[in-house]
Design an enzyme around this catalytic site. Structure first.
Site, PDB file in Angstrom:
ATOM      1  N   TYR A 141      -6.522   6.821   3.812  1.00 50.19           N
ATOM      2  CA  TYR A 141      -6.703   5.745   2.847  1.00 50.19           C
ATOM      3  C   TYR A 141      -5.970   4.470   3.280  1.00 50.19           C
ATOM      4  CZ  TYR A 141      -5.707   2.482  -0.709  1.00 50.19           C
ATOM      5  OH  TYR A 141      -5.564   1.287  -1.342  1.00 50.19           O
ATOM      6  N   ASP A 168      -9.512   5.597  -2.465  1.00 52.53           N
ATOM      7  CA  ASP A 168      -8.346   6.073  -3.195  1.00 52.53           C
ATOM      8  C   ASP A 168      -8.833   6.741  -4.487  1.00 52.53           C
ATOM      9  OD1 ASP A 168      -9.246   3.935  -4.619  1.00 52.53           O
ATOM     10  OD2 ASP A 168      -7.259   3.268  -5.211  1.00 52.53           O
ATOM     11  N   GLU A 214       0.820  -1.211   0.000  1.00 53.25           N
ATOM     12  CA  GLU A 214       0.000   0.000   0.000  1.00 53.25           C
ATOM     13  C   GLU A 214       0.853   1.261   0.000  1.00 53.25           C
ATOM     14  OE1 GLU A 214      -2.988   0.380  -0.693  1.00 53.25           O
ATOM     15  OE2 GLU A 214      -3.716  -1.673  -0.555  1.00 53.25           O
TER      16      GLU A 214
END
Length: 343
Positions: A114, A132, A31
């Site tokens: 996020y 996102d 991520e």
DNA sequence: GAGCCGTGGAA
DNA sequence: TTTCCAAGGCT
């Protein structure tokens, strides 16, 4: 959405087999790398990082310079610094385990709204809403939200949160991102194969391709500077380390004059040379574009002489050709060195 | 909240 | 060639 995901699920290096949860370390690492970065670009970096540092503890034990050099070329180097700081915090303050709570995750460096939601959903299967750029686009189209970004973010987040299912939240989060990446794309969305086509307002209004709208971007100014490539007879090149924070923070660079807007005066800029030498201005320019400005670098080259070696600017070190890949050289600096070697 | 912070690929 | 922008966060 989940039925569509079960049929079209993509295999990605950081994604666990169907029906299984991924290692939180793997989820977090991927991520962070995927922030503002494409899947294709991340792939190789992700594999190299995981091979070299298989656990968060291993990453925490690594010297920061090793992490920065492994990150070189990926961009947004604050991510690498935060990655390392986060690994240390998780190792020392959380016993090597990623926390599962939103507040604890948000407290970690490099993890924002996020990423915290993505980790909670994908690694721990909590019904967190990970919004996102992909999800923003899907939601803006689904509800035909005409407010330009970033003003539309609040409404989009509210709408998105209402859609998160109680079960399989991790699969749902990844499904939405897959949808945005492969179907509900920025240009030429493939509405005819979209599982959400029936309920999509933008589709109904013929607005899909136009949404989401965005506030106009500021024009990028152009900065210019003179970069100095000093070669030793064995091919080694003089490098120095940039300040720890800010642009290319903590990365290595070739010495250069300051980068300023306006015309470059090579004569004046020559005063910033790291050592007195017979500097030769090379033909051509190295162009590079950063997030908020264009850069045009003129390159000066010189061969180091024994006399000059005694007067090297402080903080500079020699780097041999075979060690070049071990250094934390951002792409712009690799371009400068390549330009000097070629000319 | 708006500016800062990289890079590469697609069109 | 230029423009857009991708699984954002920090200050």
């Amino acid at each position: 959405m989940l039925a569509w995901y079960d049929r079209h699920r993509r295999t990605l290096p950081w994604r666990a087999p169907a029906g299984r949860r991924a290692d939180p370390y793997v989820v977090w690492l991927s991520e962070i790398m995927l922030q503002q970065t494409t899947v294709a670009t991340v792939g190789g970096y992700f594999r190299r990082f995981l091979e070299r540092w298989p656990t968060v503890g291993a990453l925490a034990d690594a010297p920061i310079d090793d992490v920065l050099s492994a990150w070189a070329g990926l961009g947004y180097y604050a991510r690498a610094r935060n990655l390392h700081a986060c690994a240390r915090t998780v190792t020392e303050a959380h016993d090597g385990h990623f926390p599962q709570g939103e507040e604890d995750l948000l407290a970690l460096p490099g993890i924002g709204a996020y990423t915290a939601a993505a980790i909670r959903a994908i690694a721990f299967d909590q019904p967190a809403s990970a919004v996102d750029g992909n999800v923003e686009r899907v939601i803006a189209r689904l509800y035909a939200i005409e407010t330009p970004l970033p003003d539309a973010k609040t409404e989009i987040k509210t709408r998105a949160a209402r859609l998160v299912p109680a079960e399989r939240a991790g699969d749902y989060a990844q499904a939405m991102m897959d949808l945005g990446a492969t179907v509900c794309t920025p240009r030429s969305p493939r509405c005819v194969i979209c599982p959400l086509m029936a309920g999509c307002k933008a589709r109904k209004l013929g607005l899909a391709e136009e949404l989401p709208r965005r506030a106009p971007k500021r024009e990028k100014p152009t900065r210019r500077g003179l970069a100095f490539v000093l070669s030793r007879k064995d091919g080694a090149i003089l490098l120095r380390k940039r300040p720890a924070k800010g642009l290319l923070g903590g990365m290595d660079e070739v010495p250069s004059s300051p980068w300023r807007e306006g015309k470059l005066s090579p004569e004046k800029a020559m005063g910033d040379a790291p050592v007195p030498a017979r500097w030769q201005i090379l033909d051509g320019l190295v162009r590079h574009t950063f997030t908020h400005f264009h850069l045009e670098l003129t390159v000066a080259h010189a061969i180091a002489t024994t006399g000059g070696l005694a007067r090297l600017a402080p903080g500079t070190t020699w780097c041999t050709i075979d060690r070049m890949t071990e250094r934390a050289l951002p792409t712009v600096m690799r371009k400068v060195i390549a330009h000097a070697v070629k000319n």
